[in-house]
Design a protein around this motif. Structure first.
Motif, short mmCIF file in Angstrom:
data_model
loop_
_atom_site.label_atom_id
_atom_site.label_comp_id
_atom_site.label_asym_id
_atom_site.label_seq_id
_atom_site.Cartn_x
_atom_site.Cartn_y
_atom_site.Cartn_z
N CYS A 76 -1.51 -18.96 48.96
CA CYS A 76 -2.90 -18.48 48.97
C CYS A 76 -2.94 -16.96 48.81
CB CYS A 76 -3.58 -18.86 50.28
SG CYS A 76 -3.58 -20.62 50.64
N PRO A 77 -3.65 -16.47 47.80
CA PRO A 77 -3.76 -15.01 47.63
C PRO A 77 -4.75 -14.41 48.62
CG PRO A 77 -5.04 -16.12 45.95
CD PRO A 77 -4.33 -17.20 46.73
N LYS A 78 -4.74 -13.11 48.71
CA LYS A 78 -5.62 -12.40 49.65
C LYS A 78 -7.09 -12.74 49.41
CE LYS A 78 -6.86 -7.83 51.42
NZ LYS A 78 -8.31 -8.02 51.34
N VAL A 79 -7.52 -12.84 48.16
CA VAL A 79 -8.94 -13.14 47.89
C VAL A 79 -9.35 -14.48 48.49
CG1 VAL A 79 -9.13 -11.67 45.84
CG2 VAL A 79 -8.50 -14.06 45.58
N PHE A 80 -8.44 -15.44 48.51
CA PHE A 80 -8.73 -16.75 49.10
C PHE A 80 -8.79 -16.64 50.62
CE2 PHE A 80 -7.75 -20.97 50.68
CZ PHE A 80 -8.55 -21.78 49.88
N ILE A 81 -7.82 -15.95 51.22
CA ILE A 81 -7.78 -15.78 52.68
C ILE A 81 -9.03 -15.02 53.15
CG2 ILE A 81 -6.53 -14.73 54.60
CD1 ILE A 81 -5.23 -17.32 53.44
N VAL A 102 0.44 -11.57 51.93
CA VAL A 102 -0.02 -10.42 52.71
C VAL A 102 0.29 -9.18 51.87
CG1 VAL A 102 0.30 -9.07 54.82
CG2 VAL A 102 0.41 -11.58 54.90
N PRO A 103 -0.73 -8.35 51.62
CA PRO A 103 -0.48 -7.13 50.83
C PRO A 103 0.23 -6.07 51.67
CG PRO A 103 -2.79 -7.25 51.46
CD PRO A 103 -2.14 -8.52 51.94
N GLU A 112 2.87 -1.12 45.77
CA GLU A 112 2.21 -2.24 46.42
C GLU A 112 3.08 -3.48 46.25
OE1 GLU A 112 -1.56 -2.63 44.49
OE2 GLU A 112 -2.35 -0.78 45.36
N ALA A 113 2.98 -4.39 47.21
CA ALA A 113 3.71 -5.65 47.13
C ALA A 113 2.89 -6.72 47.83
CB ALA A 113 5.09 -5.53 47.78
N ALA A 114 2.95 -7.93 47.31
CA ALA A 114 2.32 -9.08 47.95
C ALA A 114 3.45 -9.95 48.48
CB ALA A 114 1.46 -9.85 46.95
#
Length: 160
Positions: A76-81, A102-103, A112-114
């Motif tokens: 799940c990407p950040k926009v979804f969370i 988590v970014p 930056e890293a996810a």
């Protein structure tokens, strides 16, 4: 306008694999598939980009209409969370999150890293087990680029 989201469905005897990619909005064509109380649904969001308010309006009844033995969301990407934390009923109450990004950010290098957090490795029973040590290209520790308590609000409810 054209549909900017894709829904790839792979049916197996015991589960349905659903991969959602792109931008979910009012033009998204939500697929019909045969869900069942006896099958699991695994939703892969690796290529999910965004969802707007009109997409949310269409998403909620569609996702909550599905029948399932279990429903698991992964990658799940950040926009979804962010939507999960802010929109009541965004996913079914019995659904679970298996993994989410988590970014992280390095003030030193502006990198930056996810980072993928996975159940059993980073969280369990709705709680964080351990935060990973993330390093930038200069081997300097990166920090989570979110307010952890706020971002992880969904965890006690869906991270079991």
């Amino acid at each position: 306008m054209k549909n900017r989201a894709t829904f790839e469905i792979t049916e197996h005897p015991t589960h349905i694999q659903l991969r959602i990619a792109g931008i979910v909005d009012e033009y998204s064509a939500f697929p019909d598939f045969v869900s069942s109380l006896y099958r699991d649904i695994i939703v892969d969001l690796i290529d999910f980009q965004s969802i707007n308010s009109m997409g949310i309006r269409e998403w909620i009844p569609w996702i909550n209409h599905q029948q399932f033995n279990s429903m698991t969301f992964k990658r799940c990407p950040k926009v979804f969370i962010d939507q999960l934390n802010n929109v009541e009923g965004f996913i079914p109450e019995k659904a679970r999150i298996a993994s989410f990004f988590v970014p992280y950010f390095s003030e030193t290098s502006d990198e930056e890293a996810a980072i993928l957090f996975s159940r059993g490795e980073h969280f369990s029973n709705g709680k964080i087990i351990q935060l990973p040590h993330v390093l930038d290209s200069n081997l300097i520790r990166m920090e989570a680029d979110i307010i952890l308590d706020k971002y992880l609000r969904f965890l006690p409810r869906f991270g079991l």
